[in-house]
Design an enzyme around this catalytic site. Sequence first.
Site, PDB file in Angstrom:
ATOM      1  N   ARG A  35      -2.399   8.793 -12.994  1.00  0.00           N
ATOM      2  CA  ARG A  35      -2.563  10.226 -13.252  1.00  0.00           C
ATOM      3  C   ARG A  35      -3.749  10.526 -14.152  1.00  0.00           C
ATOM      4  O   ARG A  35      -4.169  11.681 -14.259  1.00  0.00           O
ATOM      5  CB  ARG A  35      -1.287  10.780 -13.912  1.00  0.00           C
ATOM      6  N   ARG A  36      -4.291   9.501 -14.832  1.00  0.00           N
ATOM      7  CA  ARG A  36      -5.336   9.739 -15.830  1.00  0.00           C
ATOM      8  C   ARG A  36      -6.701   9.306 -15.282  1.00  0.00           C
ATOM      9  O   ARG A  36      -7.027   8.118 -15.246  1.00  0.00           O
ATOM     10  CB  ARG A  36      -4.982   9.006 -17.124  1.00  0.00           C
ATOM     11  N   SER A 139      13.508  -4.363 -14.288  1.00  0.00           N
ATOM     12  CA  SER A 139      13.670  -4.516 -15.736  1.00  0.00           C
ATOM     13  C   SER A 139      14.938  -5.295 -16.026  1.00  0.00           C
ATOM     14  O   SER A 139      15.872  -5.312 -15.203  1.00  0.00           O
ATOM     15  CB  SER A 139      13.767  -3.134 -16.398  1.00  0.00           C
ATOM     16  N   TYR A 152      18.248   5.509 -18.039  1.00  0.00           N
ATOM     17  CA  TYR A 152      17.164   4.551 -17.790  1.00  0.00           C
ATOM     18  C   TYR A 152      17.723   3.302 -17.114  1.00  0.00           C
ATOM     19  O   TYR A 152      17.173   2.826 -16.106  1.00  0.00           O
ATOM     20  CB  TYR A 152      16.451   4.166 -19.086  1.00  0.00           C
ATOM     21  N   LYS A 156      16.899   1.712 -13.252  1.00  0.00           N
ATOM     22  CA  LYS A 156      16.454   0.347 -12.989  1.00  0.00           C
ATOM     23  C   LYS A 156      17.500  -0.433 -12.176  1.00  0.00           C
ATOM     24  O   LYS A 156      17.145  -1.333 -11.413  1.00  0.00           O
ATOM     25  CB  LYS A 156      16.114  -0.358 -14.302  1.00  0.00           C
TER      26      LYS A 156
END
Length: 251
Positions: A35-36, A139, A152, A156
Site C-alpha cells: 500500500r505504500r 503464525s 487475531y 490465523k
Amino acid sequence: MENKTVLITGATSGIGLATARLLGSNGFNIIACGRRKERLDELKNILEKDTRILTLEFDVRNKNAVNKVFNSLPEEWKKIDVLINNAGNAHGLDTIDQASLEDWDLMIDINVKGLLYVSRAVIPGMVSRKSGHIINIGSLAGKETYAKGNVYCGTKHAVDAISSGMRKDLLEHGIKVSQVCPGLVNTEFSEVRFKGDEKKAENVYKGMEPLYAEDIAEIIEFVITRPKHVNIADSLILPLDQASSTEVKRS
C-alpha cells in the site's frame, strides 16, 4: 532455465520485504505488492540491479482493487509461479468483551479476506498451467490461542484451515500449497498491534532474542527451492527462547 516469478503481498516491510530482497538477489523475478508507494519505489531501486521487478500498489482488503490490478497485469508478468500471501497484521490486544470492532474488521479483512481475494485472482492461471506454488504466512497463533488474542488467533486458525483446504482442492492440478508459521519475529508487527506505542512494542521482545524477518525469508526460500516432488506443507519456526505463545524465556 527461465527464472521463476514470485508475487509477494505485504512486500513493503517485515517478512515480505526481507523475502523480496532475498529472492530478488538470487535471481527470482519479483512482483512486490503493498500500500505504500514510496517503500515500493525504494524496493524497486534496490532490486532492479539484480533482477526484474514489478511493483503493484493496492490494498488486499479491496476486492475491486485486487481484481483491477490482476486483470491489467502486463502480459510478460501474467505467469506467476509462486504466490506468497504475506500481507497480514494484528490490531489491539484486548479481552473479547472490550475489543474494538474496527480492530476485528481490520484483522479479518486483511488476514483472511485479503488472502482469499489475491489467491482467487492468481490460482486460475496456475490451474491452467498445471503448476504453481502458494505459500501462506500463518503464525504460531494459528496453532494455539492466548489470552486477549481471540480474533487475531481466529484469523490465523482460518489461514491454517484455508491452507489445508487449498492443498486438497489443488492436488489434482499439481500445485503446491505450503504454510510457514513464525513465532515471535521482531518486525513492525507489534508497533501496529499497539497502534504505534513503541514502548509496548519493545516489551514484547524484552529480555529474549526473537526471530528476525531474514530468518523467515530464508525458510521461505528453502520451501520454494525444494525438488518438484517435495512439498513442505507446513512449518513452525520459533526462536530458541520461545516454547509457546505464553512460554518465553527472558533474562
